[in-house]
Design a protein around this motif. Structure first.
Motif, PDB file in Angstrom:
ATOM      1  N   ASP A 398      24.535   1.704  42.937  1.00 43.35           N
ATOM      2  CA  ASP A 398      25.028   0.757  41.955  1.00 43.35           C
ATOM      3  C   ASP A 398      23.993  -0.352  41.830  1.00 43.35           C
ATOM      4  OD1 ASP A 398      26.347  -1.588  40.816  1.00 43.35           O
ATOM      5  OD2 ASP A 398      28.193  -0.416  40.985  1.00 43.35           O
ATOM      6  N   ALA A 399      23.353  -0.477  40.672  1.00 39.98           N
ATOM      7  CA  ALA A 399      22.250  -1.417  40.502  1.00 39.98           C
ATOM      8  C   ALA A 399      22.715  -2.857  40.681  1.00 39.98           C
ATOM      9  CB  ALA A 399      21.616  -1.230  39.120  1.00 39.98           C
ATOM     10  N   ALA A 400      23.885  -3.212  40.141  1.00 41.39           N
ATOM     11  CA  ALA A 400      24.378  -4.584  40.272  1.00 41.39           C
ATOM     12  C   ALA A 400      24.659  -4.916  41.732  1.00 41.39           C
ATOM     13  CB  ALA A 400      25.627  -4.774  39.424  1.00 41.39           C
ATOM     14  N   ASP A 401      25.179  -3.960  42.477  1.00 46.03           N
ATOM     15  CA  ASP A 401      25.470  -4.206  43.886  1.00 46.03           C
ATOM     16  C   ASP A 401      24.182  -4.419  44.671  1.00 46.03           C
ATOM     17  OD1 ASP A 401      27.416  -4.329  46.051  1.00 46.03           O
ATOM     18  OD2 ASP A 401      26.475  -2.464  46.734  1.00 46.03           O
ATOM     19  N   CYS A 402      23.103  -3.700  44.316  1.00 52.86           N
ATOM     20  CA  CYS A 402      21.815  -3.884  44.994  1.00 52.86           C
ATOM     21  C   CYS A 402      21.277  -5.290  44.762  1.00 52.86           C
ATOM     22  CB  CYS A 402      20.812  -2.850  44.508  1.00 52.86           C
ATOM     23  SG  CYS A 402      21.121  -1.171  45.076  1.00 52.86           S
ATOM     24  N   HIS A 421      23.652 -12.586  36.089  1.00 53.24           N
ATOM     25  CA  HIS A 421      24.425 -11.970  35.008  1.00 53.24           C
ATOM     26  C   HIS A 421      24.198 -10.468  35.123  1.00 53.24           C
ATOM     27  CE1 HIS A 421      25.366 -15.764  32.974  1.00 53.24           C
ATOM     28  NE2 HIS A 421      24.116 -16.141  33.215  1.00 53.24           N
ATOM     29  N   LEU A 422      25.107  -9.814  35.872  1.00 54.31           N
ATOM     30  CA  LEU A 422      24.901  -8.424  36.237  1.00 54.31           C
ATOM     31  C   LEU A 422      25.939  -7.552  35.542  1.00 54.31           C
ATOM     32  CD1 LEU A 422      24.416  -9.000  40.079  1.00 54.31           C
ATOM     33  CD2 LEU A 422      22.697  -9.097  38.267  1.00 54.31           C
ATOM     34  N   ALA A 423      25.455  -6.571  34.795  1.00 52.58           N
ATOM     35  CA  ALA A 423      26.359  -5.603  34.160  1.00 52.58           C
ATOM     36  C   ALA A 423      26.853  -4.643  35.221  1.00 52.58           C
ATOM     37  CB  ALA A 423      25.626  -4.851  33.036  1.00 52.58           C
ATOM     38  N   GLU A 424      28.150  -4.498  35.292  1.00 53.21           N
ATOM     39  CA  GLU A 424      28.749  -3.667  36.327  1.00 53.21           C
ATOM     40  C   GLU A 424      28.764  -2.200  35.897  1.00 53.21           C
ATOM     41  OE1 GLU A 424      29.455  -4.766  39.199  1.00 53.21           O
ATOM     42  OE2 GLU A 424      29.300  -6.924  38.815  1.00 53.21           O
ATOM     43  N   GLY A 425      28.848  -1.346  36.911  1.00 45.99           N
ATOM     44  CA  GLY A 425      29.036   0.086  36.664  1.00 45.99           C
ATOM     45  C   GLY A 425      27.777   0.840  36.271  1.00 45.99           C
ATOM     46  N   ILE A 426      26.590   0.267  36.457  1.00 46.05           N
ATOM     47  CA  ILE A 426      25.335   0.964  36.111  1.00 46.05           C
ATOM     48  C   ILE A 426      24.846   1.705  37.345  1.00 46.05           C
ATOM     49  CG2 ILE A 426      22.953   0.693  35.323  1.00 46.05           C
ATOM     50  CD1 ILE A 426      23.761  -1.841  33.917  1.00 46.05           C
ATOM     51  N   ARG A 427      24.796   3.026  37.239  1.00 45.68           N
ATOM     52  CA  ARG A 427      24.300   3.852  38.326  1.00 45.68           C
ATOM     53  C   ARG A 427      22.852   4.233  38.024  1.00 45.68           C
ATOM     54  NH1 ARG A 427      27.386   3.592  42.641  1.00 45.68           N
ATOM     55  NH2 ARG A 427      26.580   5.647  43.297  1.00 45.68           N
ATOM     56  N   ALA A 428      21.991   4.062  39.019  1.00 50.58           N
ATOM     57  CA  ALA A 428      20.568   4.357  38.815  1.00 50.58           C
ATOM     58  C   ALA A 428      20.009   4.972  40.081  1.00 50.58           C
ATOM     59  CB  ALA A 428      19.801   3.084  38.464  1.00 50.58           C
ATOM     60  N   ARG A 429      18.985   5.808  39.891  1.00 48.13           N
ATOM     61  CA  ARG A 429      18.294   6.400  41.043  1.00 48.13           C
ATOM     62  C   ARG A 429      17.153   5.475  41.422  1.00 48.13           C
ATOM     63  NH1 ARG A 429      20.038  10.966  42.828  1.00 48.13           N
ATOM     64  NH2 ARG A 429      18.230  11.059  44.248  1.00 48.13           N
ATOM     65  N   LEU A 430      17.336   4.767  42.540  1.00 46.69           N
ATOM     66  CA  LEU A 430      16.380   3.782  43.005  1.00 46.69           C
ATOM     67  C   LEU A 430      16.147   3.962  44.492  1.00 46.69           C
ATOM     68  CD1 LEU A 430      17.910   0.622  41.280  1.00 46.69           C
ATOM     69  CD2 LEU A 430      15.923   1.921  40.471  1.00 46.69           C
ATOM     70  N   ASP A 431      15.005   3.432  44.919  1.00 45.27           N
ATOM     71  CA  ASP A 431      14.757   3.273  46.356  1.00 45.27           C
ATOM     72  C   ASP A 431      15.323   1.901  46.713  1.00 45.27           C
ATOM     73  OD1 ASP A 431      13.721   2.651  48.881  1.00 45.27           O
ATOM     74  OD2 ASP A 431      11.972   3.937  48.562  1.00 45.27           O
ATOM     75  N   PRO A 453      18.021 -23.826  37.219  1.00 42.41           N
ATOM     76  CA  PRO A 453      18.460 -22.593  37.888  1.00 42.41           C
ATOM     77  C   PRO A 453      17.696 -21.367  37.390  1.00 42.41           C
ATOM     78  CG  PRO A 453      19.994 -23.162  36.143  1.00 42.41           C
ATOM     79  CD  PRO A 453      18.991 -24.273  36.178  1.00 42.41           C
ATOM     80  N   VAL A 454      17.556 -20.388  38.275  1.00 45.37           N
ATOM     81  CA  VAL A 454      16.904 -19.114  37.952  1.00 45.37           C
ATOM     82  C   VAL A 454      17.982 -18.129  37.531  1.00 45.37           C
ATOM     83  CG1 VAL A 454      15.560 -17.191  38.858  1.00 45.37           C
ATOM     84  CG2 VAL A 454      14.996 -19.543  39.528  1.00 45.37           C
ATOM     85  N   THR A 455      17.781 -17.495  36.383  1.00 45.24           N
ATOM     86  CA  THR A 455      18.758 -16.547  35.844  1.00 45.24           C
ATOM     87  C   THR A 455      18.284 -15.123  36.109  1.00 45.24           C
ATOM     88  OG1 THR A 455      19.322 -18.114  34.100  1.00 45.24           O
ATOM     89  CG2 THR A 455      19.997 -15.817  33.789  1.00 45.24           C
ATOM     90  N   VAL A 456      19.201 -14.319  36.692  1.00 44.07           N
ATOM     91  CA  VAL A 456      18.909 -12.907  36.953  1.00 44.07           C
ATOM     92  C   VAL A 456      19.843 -12.074  36.078  1.00 44.07           C
ATOM     93  CG1 VAL A 456      18.769 -11.099  38.689  1.00 44.07           C
ATOM     94  CG2 VAL A 456      18.234 -13.466  39.312  1.00 44.07           C
ATOM     95  N   ARG A 457      19.274 -11.282  35.190  1.00 40.52           N
ATOM     96  CA  ARG A 457      20.062 -10.426  34.309  1.00 40.52           C
ATOM     97  C   ARG A 457      19.780  -8.969  34.628  1.00 40.52           C
ATOM     98  NH1 ARG A 457      18.683 -14.698  30.821  1.00 40.52           N
ATOM     99  NH2 ARG A 457      20.484 -15.667  29.801  1.00 40.52           N
ATOM    100  N   LEU A 458      20.846  -8.201  34.567  1.00 37.45           N
ATOM    101  CA  LEU A 458      20.722  -6.761  34.799  1.00 37.45           C
ATOM    102  C   LEU A 458      21.559  -6.055  33.746  1.00 37.45           C
ATOM    103  CD1 LEU A 458      19.712  -4.513  36.853  1.00 37.45           C
ATOM    104  CD2 LEU A 458      22.031  -4.614  37.798  1.00 37.45           C
ATOM    105  N   TYR A 459      20.947  -5.128  32.985  1.00 39.94           N
ATOM    106  CA  TYR A 459      21.677  -4.389  31.961  1.00 39.94           C
ATOM    107  C   TYR A 459      20.933  -3.092  31.660  1.00 39.94           C
ATOM    108  CZ  TYR A 459      18.160  -6.577  28.935  1.00 39.94           C
ATOM    109  OH  TYR A 459      16.985  -7.009  28.390  1.00 39.94           O
ATOM    110  N   ALA A 460      21.625  -2.205  30.979  1.00 37.20           N
ATOM    111  CA  ALA A 460      21.035  -0.911  30.608  1.00 37.20           C
ATOM    112  C   ALA A 460      20.655  -0.948  29.134  1.00 37.20           C
ATOM    113  CB  ALA A 460      22.021   0.225  30.868  1.00 37.20           C
TER     114      ALA A 460
END
Length: 537
Positions: A398-402, A421-431, A453-460
């Motif tokens: 789970d990318a957001a959990d990482c 700002h993390l989009a939930e439910g995105i599964r990715a093959r990562l190390d 503040p530093v903004t961290v965004r994660l999305y597909a």
């Protein structure tokens, strides 16, 4: 009226038709081929048989219609066409002049002889003059003439028209000149598209009182002869020259192709050799044959390739030695650093019981030892990338959990410093370990050099996972942007030390590449820098 019988002779003093009109006349009406004043020809009657250029077909080996082969063939054919055209034009000019001069010389000479043999009684009448004109017309050479005679107001001819519109006023003025020695003349005239040769010979007489001096009688005879046959012969030569030039150009295409092939073969070999060297095959060489310029180019290429191979080998050896040195030093430092870190931890615990100066020194030693440990770990990581020994151990996560775990482990959970700002439910093959390093390096770099503040965004985005880290700082200097991922690069050259190891962004770049993705740095319009990581899902 008193009449006298006189021997009538042509007014040309002397020379017979030599192709230059009446020799010695000096009059502008002479028909010499090179005389501008006396030559009247049809417009556009020049050599029309000059060679025509042919365009060679573009080679099919490469989709280049104007490549080197085509240019060489066209240049060869152009030279051949110019040669054929020049030869045809010179041949046409010489042959045309020869044909026309031969015809005009024959006609002028024959007409003079006929006029010289003419006996008339002056003043003459129209009937007797017509008889003489018809007789002269029948004896025309090289073909019958149309003969016209003018005596005062008397106009007679061998045709149904008493005068000819082909005879020009200039020719009439020459023949009727009232100087001491009137002369004959001729012109080539084109009328209604038909070429003519016009000849004017004034009849003169000599008496015993004026023996040796020609006196005008007032009688002028004109001969008009069409030159259609001569023009047809000239056109036939033009056609023959044109028909001969086209096969000649077709034949010239064969040596042109052979010459182009001989020139392009070493060029093609040079291109292949350069391509192989671009792929890293620095031992590529070209076989040099002969002693021409292309052979010299091949030898020069071989010498340059040998020098380049030697230089690259030396650079590779130096780079390998540097990598081994960094790797060996890093490994050798790990053991003493581990002991130093253990000691500094103990000292940190007891720093509160020490005096202020000693406590300050202990904390400084602890901080610098920690930085040295981080530098050694980063150097070892870089050495693994350089040695192609870095391995990727992927798993579906789970990318957001990482990202969330990365922030929590570094204690970056203060919303005033880091805003996720993390989009939930995105599964990715990562190390997971390497992705953790990527996010930690980018966020840590933003906290150190940017503004909070530093903004961290994660999305597909389609089949791509996008991770953005943006800060609120002044941004990155445009001159620095191309170098932010370089190793040990310092934006401020005046600073001898940096807060980090100088390898964080370089390690981030290598980890992202290992995932098959890209990382970019840019400045936001509203201020601050933004780093964007794109990796395949």
């Amino acid at each position: 009226m008193k009449t006298c019988a006189a021997e009538v002779t042509s007014g040309a003093s002397g020379s017979g038709a030599s192709g230059s009109g009446a020799s010695g006349s000096g009059a502008s009406g002479s028909g010499a081929p090179g005389s501008k004043a006396s030559r009247f020809e049809a417009p556009g009657s020049g050599a029309s048989g000059s060679g025509r250029r042919r365009r060679g077909r573009a080679p099919r080996l490469r989709p280049r219609p104007f490549g080197l082969r085509t240019r060489l063939v066209l240049a060869f054919l152009l030279v051949a066409a110019v040669g054929c055209g020049t030869t045809a034009a010179l041949t046409y000019r010489a042959a045309r002049n020869a044909i026309l001069e031969q015809t005009q010389n024959t006609a002028v000479s024959a007409f003079r002889e006929q006029v010289a043999a003419l006996y008339v009684t002056l003043p003459t009448d129209a009937d007797s003059l017509r008889t003489d004109v018809l007789r002269i017309a029948r004896q025309g050479k090289p073909r019958p003439w149309r003969v016209y005679a003018e005596y005062g107001t008397v106009r007679v001819s061998s045709t149904d028209r008493p005068t000819s519109s082909v005879v020009t006023p200039e020719l009439r003025a020459r023949a009727r000149a009232r100087d001491a020695s009137p002369h004959a003349g001729f012109q080539r005239v084109v009328k209604n598209g038909t070429p003519y040769l016009t000849i004017a010979v004034p009849a003169v007489f000599r008496t015993h009182a004026t023996e040796g001096t020609a006196q005008p009688t007032g009688l002028v005879l004109y001969a008009v002869m069409e030159l259609n046959e001569e023009e047809a012969n000239v056109e036939a030569m033009v056609t023959a020259a044109r028909d001969g030039a086209l096969p000649a150009l077709a034949v010239a295409l064969i040596p042109a192709l052979l010459a182009a092939r001989g020139v392009l073969r070493p060029v093609r070999e040079l291109r292949h050799a350069a391509h192989h060297m671009g792929q890293g095959r620095l031992d590529t060489r070209i076989q040099a044959k002969g002693r021409d310029e292309l052979s010299d180019l091949a030898r020069t290429f071989n010498e340059s390739a040998a020098l380049l191979e030697r230089s690259v080998a030396e650079l590779r050896d130096a780079e390998a030695r540097a990598r081994r040195f960094a790797s060996d030093v890093s490994h050798e430092l790990r053991t003493p650093l581990a002991g130093m870190l253990a000691v500094t931890e103990v000292l940190d615990e007891d720093a509160g019981s020490l005096d202020s100066d000693t406590a300050r020194a202990v904390r400084l030693i602890s901080a610098e030892t920690g930085k040295l440990a981080v530098l050694v770990e980063d150097l070892m990581e870089i050495s693994r990338f350089d040695a192609r020994a870095a391995e990727l151990h992927t798993d579906e996560v789970d990318a957001a959990d990482c990202v969330r775990k990365t922030l929590q482990h570094r204690r970056w959970d203060d919303p005033d410093r880091v805003v996720p700002h993390l989009a939930e439910g995105i599964r990715a093959r990562l190390d997971p370990r390497r992705f953790d390093v990527v996010v930690a390096n980018l966020v840590g770099n933003a906290l150190r050099h940017g503004g909070t503040p530093v903004t961290v965004r994660l999305y597909a985005e389609g089949d791509v996972l996008v991770t953005e880290v943006a800060d609120r700082g002044p941004g990155i200097d445009p001159e620095v942007l191309p170098h932010v991922f370089d190793r040990f690069y310092k934006a401020d050259r005046a600073r001898t030390r940096s807060e980090g190891s100088g390898l964080g962004l370089a390690i981030t770049l290598e980890n992202v590449r290992l995932h098959g993705g890209t990382v970019t740095a840019a400045n936001r319009a509203e201020g601050g820098a933004v780093f964007t990581v794109r990796t395949p899902l």
